[in-house]
Design a protein around this motif. Structure first.
Motif, PDB file in Angstrom:
ATOM      1  N   VAL A  30     -34.532  17.622-102.876  1.00 57.87           N
ATOM      2  CA  VAL A  30     -35.418  16.705-102.148  1.00 57.87           C
ATOM      3  C   VAL A  30     -35.884  15.590-103.082  1.00 57.87           C
ATOM      4  O   VAL A  30     -35.865  14.404-102.717  1.00 57.87           O
ATOM      5  CB  VAL A  30     -36.614  17.468-101.545  1.00 57.87           C
ATOM      6  CG1 VAL A  30     -37.681  16.523-101.035  1.00 57.87           C
ATOM      7  CG2 VAL A  30     -36.143  18.398-100.431  1.00 57.87           C
ATOM      8  N   ALA A  31     -36.266  15.936-104.289  1.00 50.50           N
ATOM      9  CA  ALA A  31     -36.718  14.939-105.267  1.00 50.50           C
ATOM     10  C   ALA A  31     -35.596  13.963-105.602  1.00 50.50           C
ATOM     11  O   ALA A  31     -35.832  12.757-105.750  1.00 50.50           O
ATOM     12  CB  ALA A  31     -37.227  15.636-106.528  1.00 50.50           C
ATOM     13  N   HIS A  32     -34.366  14.460-105.708  1.00 50.15           N
ATOM     14  CA  HIS A  32     -33.219  13.601-106.019  1.00 50.15           C
ATOM     15  C   HIS A  32     -33.002  12.581-104.902  1.00 50.15           C
ATOM     16  O   HIS A  32     -32.817  11.394-105.157  1.00 50.15           O
ATOM     17  CB  HIS A  32     -31.961  14.448-106.232  1.00 50.15           C
ATOM     18  CG  HIS A  32     -30.783  13.654-106.672  1.00 50.15           C
ATOM     19  ND1 HIS A  32     -30.537  13.376-107.990  1.00 50.15           N
ATOM     20  CD2 HIS A  32     -29.796  13.048-105.960  1.00 50.15           C
ATOM     21  CE1 HIS A  32     -29.446  12.640-108.085  1.00 50.15           C
ATOM     22  NE2 HIS A  32     -28.973  12.425-106.865  1.00 50.15           N
ATOM     23  N   VAL A  33     -33.022  13.032-103.663  1.00 49.25           N
ATOM     24  CA  VAL A  33     -32.826  12.128-102.521  1.00 49.25           C
ATOM     25  C   VAL A  33     -33.939  11.073-102.492  1.00 49.25           C
ATOM     26  O   VAL A  33     -33.670   9.880-102.327  1.00 49.25           O
ATOM     27  CB  VAL A  33     -32.755  12.909-101.196  1.00 49.25           C
ATOM     28  CG1 VAL A  33     -32.759  11.970-100.004  1.00 49.25           C
ATOM     29  CG2 VAL A  33     -31.512  13.806-101.165  1.00 49.25           C
ATOM     30  N   ARG A  61     -37.836  14.318 -95.031  1.00 48.31           N
ATOM     31  CA  ARG A  61     -38.314  13.071 -94.437  1.00 48.31           C
ATOM     32  C   ARG A  61     -39.669  12.666 -95.008  1.00 48.31           C
ATOM     33  O   ARG A  61     -39.885  11.510 -95.380  1.00 48.31           O
ATOM     34  CB  ARG A  61     -38.418  13.199 -92.905  1.00 48.31           C
ATOM     35  CG  ARG A  61     -38.655  11.853 -92.206  1.00 48.31           C
ATOM     36  CD  ARG A  61     -39.179  12.021 -90.798  1.00 48.31           C
ATOM     37  NE  ARG A  61     -40.489  12.646 -90.761  1.00 48.31           N
ATOM     38  CZ  ARG A  61     -41.637  12.044 -91.099  1.00 48.31           C
ATOM     39  NH1 ARG A  61     -41.639  10.802 -91.515  1.00 48.31           N
ATOM     40  NH2 ARG A  61     -42.781  12.692 -91.031  1.00 48.31           N
ATOM     41  N   GLU A  62     -40.581  13.625 -95.103  1.00 55.14           N
ATOM     42  CA  GLU A  62     -41.912  13.324 -95.644  1.00 55.14           C
ATOM     43  C   GLU A  62     -41.844  12.845 -97.084  1.00 55.14           C
ATOM     44  O   GLU A  62     -42.547  11.911 -97.478  1.00 55.14           O
ATOM     45  CB  GLU A  62     -42.809  14.564 -95.573  1.00 55.14           C
ATOM     46  CG  GLU A  62     -43.318  14.886 -94.195  1.00 55.14           C
ATOM     47  CD  GLU A  62     -44.125  16.173 -94.161  1.00 55.14           C
ATOM     48  OE1 GLU A  62     -44.277  16.835 -95.218  1.00 55.14           O
ATOM     49  OE2 GLU A  62     -44.605  16.525 -93.073  1.00 55.14           O
ATOM     50  N   ARG A  63     -40.991  13.514 -97.889  1.00 60.04           N
ATOM     51  CA  ARG A  63     -40.902  13.148 -99.304  1.00 60.04           C
ATOM     52  C   ARG A  63     -40.308  11.754 -99.477  1.00 60.04           C
ATOM     53  O   ARG A  63     -40.788  10.956-100.275  1.00 60.04           O
ATOM     54  CB  ARG A  63     -40.068  14.176-100.050  1.00 60.04           C
ATOM     55  CG  ARG A  63     -39.909  13.865-101.529  1.00 60.04           C
ATOM     56  CD  ARG A  63     -41.230  13.920-102.298  1.00 60.04           C
ATOM     57  NE  ARG A  63     -41.753  15.244-102.321  1.00 60.04           N
ATOM     58  CZ  ARG A  63     -41.354  16.191-103.163  1.00 60.04           C
ATOM     59  NH1 ARG A  63     -40.456  15.938-104.061  1.00 60.04           N
ATOM     60  NH2 ARG A  63     -41.871  17.391-103.087  1.00 60.04           N
ATOM     61  N   ALA A 104     -42.272   8.533-100.907  1.00 54.61           N
ATOM     62  CA  ALA A 104     -41.778   7.836-102.096  1.00 54.61           C
ATOM     63  C   ALA A 104     -41.609   6.335-101.819  1.00 54.61           C
ATOM     64  O   ALA A 104     -41.833   5.502-102.703  1.00 54.61           O
ATOM     65  CB  ALA A 104     -40.459   8.447-102.549  1.00 54.61           C
ATOM     66  N   LEU A 105     -41.225   5.986-100.611  1.00 57.90           N
ATOM     67  CA  LEU A 105     -41.019   4.578-100.251  1.00 57.90           C
ATOM     68  C   LEU A 105     -42.341   3.827-100.018  1.00 57.90           C
ATOM     69  O   LEU A 105     -42.421   2.624-100.252  1.00 57.90           O
ATOM     70  CB  LEU A 105     -40.171   4.473 -98.990  1.00 57.90           C
ATOM     71  CG  LEU A 105     -38.706   4.888 -99.113  1.00 57.90           C
ATOM     72  CD1 LEU A 105     -38.055   4.935 -97.742  1.00 57.90           C
ATOM     73  CD2 LEU A 105     -37.950   3.956-100.044  1.00 57.90           C
ATOM     74  N   ALA A 124     -36.818   6.725 -93.856  1.00 54.76           N
ATOM     75  CA  ALA A 124     -36.702   8.133 -94.256  1.00 54.76           C
ATOM     76  C   ALA A 124     -35.977   8.945 -93.191  1.00 54.76           C
ATOM     77  O   ALA A 124     -35.089   9.742 -93.498  1.00 54.76           O
ATOM     78  CB  ALA A 124     -38.082   8.718 -94.526  1.00 54.76           C
ATOM     79  N   GLY A 125     -36.349   8.750 -91.928  1.00 57.96           N
ATOM     80  CA  GLY A 125     -35.679   9.473 -90.844  1.00 57.96           C
ATOM     81  C   GLY A 125     -34.205   9.133 -90.760  1.00 57.96           C
ATOM     82  O   GLY A 125     -33.362  10.013 -90.552  1.00 57.96           O
TER      83      GLY A 125
END
Length: 183
Positions: free
Chosen positions: A66-69, A120-122, A126-127, A153-154
């Motif tokens: 998730v962090a990578h994405v 999606r939340e992460r 981040a954005l 994100a979605g």
């Protein structure tokens, strides 16, 4: 339980590694806490001291992915010359291709209910700081940053799920996603 305790960290590392190993070998819906405990060499009761349910363990185990994405999403520039696909987006889809079985299982009907929303939340989170500061295409300034970040994100979550299923090259998935996001 102190999460900073090295013993707690070692136990959680073993549980996460066991879950990821089992998820690579079996459909996620057939993986049980007892199987994770056996694979990790830990008592089943100990597993429940660390995670209330399998979905919590799955979410924690997928944290690096998730962090990578999210990191790749943030590193994408707003525009590229000649519609060149940004390298962070290619990196994101290369990561998905390398872990396609795991992603496919996370997104499957019997996969993790939390994973798509966590991702999606992460990514949206981040954005958001950059979008709030105005680092987004000038054509989107009338759209609230929260909606814009959630939309991107979605879309990325959907593209990641499709890429895990599709069998196309990461370059093609990245290019097509970039075109969809920027046109």
């Amino acid at each position: 339980m102190n999460p900073d305790d090295p013993r707690v960290q070692r136990t959680r590392d073993r549980l996460r590694a066991a879950l990821l190993f089992l998820a690579a070998e079996h459909e996620l819906g057939s993986v049980t806490m007892a199987a994770v405990a056996r694979q990790a060499g830990i008592n089943r009761a100990t597993v429940y001291q660390h995670y209330a349910d399998l979905d919590g363990l799955v979410a924690d185990s997928m944290e690096d992915a998730v962090a990578h994405v999210a990191r790749c999403a943030v590193l994408c520039p707003l525009e590229t010359p000649d519609d060149t696909t940004p390298e962070p987006l290619v990196d994101l889809f290369a990561h998905v291709a390398e872990n396609a079985v795991l992603y496919r299982r996370m997104f499957s009907e019997r996969g993790s209910a939390r994973f798509p929303e966590l991702l999606r939340e992460r990514v949206a989170g981040a954005l958001m700081p950059g979008f709030v500061e105005g680092r987004r295409p000038p054509t989107h300034t009338e759209v609230p940053p929260e909606l814009h970040a959630s939309f991107v994100a979605g879309a990325l979550v959907g593209a990641v799920a499709a890429a895990a299923d599709g069998g196309r090259s990461p370059d093609v998935d990245a290019r097509d996603t970039w075109l969809l996001l920027t046109r």
